[in-house]
Design a protein around this motif. Structure first.
Motif, PDB file in Angstrom:
ATOM      1  N   ALA A   3      57.576  25.338 -18.746  1.00 36.06           N
ATOM      2  CA  ALA A   3      56.915  25.997 -19.873  1.00 36.06           C
ATOM      3  C   ALA A   3      56.127  27.213 -19.400  1.00 36.06           C
ATOM      4  CB  ALA A   3      55.997  25.010 -20.588  1.00 36.06           C
ATOM      5  N   PHE A 130      57.708  23.634 -26.321  1.00 36.31           N
ATOM      6  CA  PHE A 130      57.158  22.860 -25.210  1.00 36.31           C
ATOM      7  C   PHE A 130      55.889  22.134 -25.678  1.00 36.31           C
ATOM      8  CE2 PHE A 130      59.364  26.450 -23.101  1.00 36.31           C
ATOM      9  CZ  PHE A 130      60.256  25.742 -22.312  1.00 36.31           C
ATOM     10  N   ASP A 133      53.255  20.755 -23.342  1.00 32.44           N
ATOM     11  CA  ASP A 133      52.788  21.676 -22.314  1.00 32.44           C
ATOM     12  C   ASP A 133      51.978  22.826 -22.916  1.00 32.44           C
ATOM     13  OD1 ASP A 133      53.991  20.326 -20.139  1.00 32.44           O
ATOM     14  OD2 ASP A 133      55.921  21.214 -20.651  1.00 32.44           O
ATOM     15  N   VAL A 137      51.820  26.729 -21.700  1.00 34.97           N
ATOM     16  CA  VAL A 137      52.371  27.802 -22.537  1.00 34.97           C
ATOM     17  C   VAL A 137      51.324  28.898 -22.718  1.00 34.97           C
ATOM     18  CG1 VAL A 137      53.113  28.405 -24.884  1.00 34.97           C
ATOM     19  CG2 VAL A 137      54.084  26.404 -23.752  1.00 34.97           C
TER      20      VAL A 137
END
Length: 187
Positions: A3, A130, A133, A137
């Protein structure tokens, strides 16, 4: 880690020739104080992308994975097309004199310029893609913004004249198209 790397690369490429990159150049030319400008870009980006990432995470929970997969796939493909349309900085977007100083002017101008911008929408889509995550990100999109904008503040037009923006936009469009197709086919 995927990510973070995807977010960094996608946003760094998407930001090339974007109106916020042009804004960074304008701020550098106007104020000639790179550190407060770079710190202002960083602060505005963290705040803006953290909010955009939260929206992406919310959409994932609200829509469900199957519907979201189709929406994200279509959105990435639409982003690929949008990447081929060059940005320009409107006179209304240019920062004026401010009582907030260089840092405050940069934070406000950058935050507002980023609203609805390609990189903000990309952050929403990446955070939705994602979901688990979110932090990576936001950190990746922030790093991508900094990789694209900080050198412009320090080196200005030297970089802008040497980087073939059409090529960068073409590469960005290809990446967004590939991400869109991969989302739709479920990879």
């Amino acid at each position: 880690m995927e990510a973070f790397l995807v977010a960094t690369g996608v946003v760094a490429l998407a930001e090339m020739g974007d109106k916020t990159q042009l804004l960074a150049l304008l701020l550098a030319a106007r104020f000639r104080k790179p550190w407060p400008i770079v710190l202002g870009i960083f602060a505005a980006t963290v705040i803006n992308h953290a909010l955009a990432g939260a929206v992406g995470n919310y959409l994932t929970r609200w829509l469900g994975p199957e519907v979201l997969r189709w929406i994200l796939g279509g959105s990435f493909i639409a982003m690929a097309v949008w990447m081929l349309i060059p940005d320009k900085l409107d006179d209304d977007d240019a920062p004026g004199t401010s009582k907030f100083g260089v840092f405050g002017t940069t934070v406000v101008a950058f935050f507002l310029a980023e609203m609805g911008d390609k990189t903000q929408i990309a952050t929403v889509m990446l955070a939705a893609r994602f979901t688990h995550d979110y932090f990576w990100v936001v950190m990746g999109t922030t790093l991508g913004m900094m990789l694209a904008n900080a050198p412009v503040v320090w080196l200005g037009e030297k970089i802008v004249r040497r980087v073939p923006i059409k090529l960068v936009h073409g590469i960005s469009a290809a990446i967004f198209l590939a991400l869109g197709v991969l989302m739709i086919v479920g990879i």
